[in-house]
Motif scaffolding. Structure first.
Motif, short mmCIF file in Angstrom:
data_model
loop_
_atom_site.label_atom_id
_atom_site.label_comp_id
_atom_site.label_asym_id
_atom_site.label_seq_id
_atom_site.Cartn_x
_atom_site.Cartn_y
_atom_site.Cartn_z
N PHE A 139 0.84 -1.17 0.00
CA PHE A 139 0.00 0.00 0.00
C PHE A 139 0.88 1.23 0.00
O PHE A 139 1.90 1.28 0.68
CB PHE A 139 -0.91 0.01 1.23
N ILE A 140 0.48 2.23 -0.76
CA ILE A 140 1.22 3.48 -0.80
C ILE A 140 0.32 4.58 -0.25
O ILE A 140 -0.79 4.79 -0.74
CB ILE A 140 1.67 3.82 -2.23
N THR A 141 0.80 5.25 0.79
CA THR A 141 0.06 6.35 1.39
C THR A 141 0.43 7.63 0.66
O THR A 141 1.61 8.01 0.61
CB THR A 141 0.40 6.49 2.88
N ASP A 142 -0.56 8.28 0.09
CA ASP A 142 -0.30 9.53 -0.63
C ASP A 142 0.01 10.66 0.35
O ASP A 142 -0.45 10.66 1.50
CB ASP A 142 -1.52 9.92 -1.47
N ASP A 143 0.81 11.62 -0.12
CA ASP A 143 1.17 12.79 0.68
C ASP A 143 1.69 12.39 2.05
O ASP A 143 1.32 12.97 3.07
CB ASP A 143 -0.04 13.73 0.82
N ASN A 144 2.56 11.41 2.07
CA ASN A 144 3.04 10.81 3.31
C ASN A 144 4.18 11.60 3.95
O ASN A 144 4.45 11.44 5.14
CB ASN A 144 3.51 9.37 3.04
#
Length: 423
Positions: A170-175
């Motif tokens: 999973f890639i968290t945006d604006d991390n």
């Protein structure tokens, strides 16, 4: 850095490899529960598959979950009373229930009281398939992939699929948040999640920034509110590029003698626990020592990357009570290695360990998970019960960032300085 070490510790990102028997072999645990005689009720009990599921659950927890005593101490609950109550409720009402209402009652009258202590929780449909599909050909998949559980949870969501290596990322945006607080002097990097899928994308953002502030006096790494993810994130994104020499850290991990937990093969080489070993930990709780049958001593080191930037300034790590698992791991490794000065509030804990293992109730198919590893600090205190403490607590009326900036402005921070590496 030793990648195999992080494959042991990435429990939130579900990256462990494992070995063990098949589901039929694990089902022997279900047969063994019949010898479990803790609970006695008057009168003959009618056949009730949910009662059988409860007895199996209690058998598994009593023999494989080493945190029941710690949960009672930390949360003020009585585990035996909770078990008695849910079993009595199931005895009286189970013939009116289906698997869904049984799950609701399990959640409400038993699991919710633990507040996920030791990762003890039931799995919903999303997490059921996440745990099963993220680690194909492992004991996690073998335990969950059974007819009763598949019938209970229904088909897997179509979008929940693994990558070509078998992992779900999973890639968290604006991390990532990058901030120059004082030009040429103070910079801050904030990270909201340590998700494994973010390691590559975030490194592409963070590394150029670190290179651009290589001659700054202060770098503030802000992980407040970060609930965890991959234990590899913090060393691979920050430490490898900021340390100038190798750093080392270590920990002890214990297991009970339960076949269910041991079947997950989280450590290939474990030794029996001896009295001499336990005597070396003066604060190991006496209620817990009889539970500990096997142990592994983890000792690992982190080496500078070939592209390390040679940062010689002061590094600060900001933490709070929302830091769990891999975020707490970052604080633990920082504390042991002297990588940075830690400022803020105690973490939520649970930083050392491996993937929580899973179970499936044989009749209803309802599945859950818990941490089978019992981890301790250097004095023997339970890693879930005693959380990581900052070197400097927030000043009254200030948050962690304000506290650090005040210390820097006063010029007294050198009195709190720690060595760059363990001596």
């Amino acid at each position: 850095m030793k990648r195999e070490f992080f494959l042991i510790l990435m429990f939130a990102s579900l990256l462990l490899t494992a070995c063990g028997g098949d589901y039929d072999a694990d089902y022997q645990d279900y047969q063994d529960y019949q010898d479990y005689q803790e609970y006695e009720f008057e009168g003959e009990q009618p056949a009730n598959p949910f009662l059988e599921d409860l007895d199996y659950l209690f058998y598994i927890l009593e023999n494989n979950f080493p945190h029941l005593n710690a949960a009672e101490r930390a949360l003020g609950i009585d585990a035996a009373e909770l078990k008695q109550n849910i079993r009595q409720r199931t005895y009286e009402m189970g013939h009116h229930w289906n698997a869904s209402t049984f799950q609701v009652n399990l959640e409400r009258h038993f699991f919710n009281h633990f507040h996920h202590f030791g990762h003890l929780s039931l799995l919903d449909r999303y997490f059921f398939y996440l745990h099963m599909n993220a680690m194909p050909d492992t004991q996690w998949e073998r335990v969950l992939n059974n007819p009763a559980s598949i019938a209970f949870y229904g088909p897997a969501p179509e979008w929940l699929v693994a990558d070509d290596q078998g992992f779900i990322n999973f890639i968290t945006d604006d991390n990532v948040t990058l901030e120059t607080i004082t030009e040429g002097q103070i910079a801050r990097v904030g990270v909201g999640s340590f998700s494994h899928g973010n390691i590559g994308p975030d490194l592409e953002i963070i590394l150029p920034f670190l290179q651009s502030i290589a001659d700054y006096e202060h770098l503030i790494i802000d992980i407040r509110g970060n609930g965890g993810g991959s234990s590899g994130y913090f060393p691979m994104v920050f430490m490898e590029y900021l340390i100038n020499e190798p750093v080392s850290w270590g920990s002890y991990i214990f297991f009970m003698d339960g076949e269910h937990a041991l079947s997950f093969g989280q450590f290939d080489n474990m030794d029996p626990v001896t009295d001499n070993l336990l005597e070396g930990f003066p604060h190991l709780h006496p209620d817990d020592t009889p539970l500990l049958a096997y142990y592994a001593h983890i000792w690992d080191h982190i080496e500078p990357s070939d592209y390390a930037i040679g940062f010689d300034g002061k590094i600060w790590l900001l933490i709070d009570g929302l830091n769990f698992s891999a975020a707490d791991f970052a604080a633990i490794v920082t504390q042991q290695t002297g990588f940075a000065t830690i400022v803020g509030e105690p973490t939520g804990g649970a930083g050392i360990g491996g993937n929580p293992i899973v179970f499936a109730l044989p009749n209803s198919g309802i599945a859950g998970r818990f941490q089978a590893m019992y981890t301790i600090d250097s004095l023997g205190r339970n890693g879930y019960e005693i959380t990581t403490q900052p070197h400097i607590f927030n000043r009254e009326g200030m948050d962690a960032l304000q506290t650090v900036l005040a210390i820097i402005e006063e010029g007294g921070y050198y009195t709190h300085s720690l060595p760059k590496q363990q001596q």
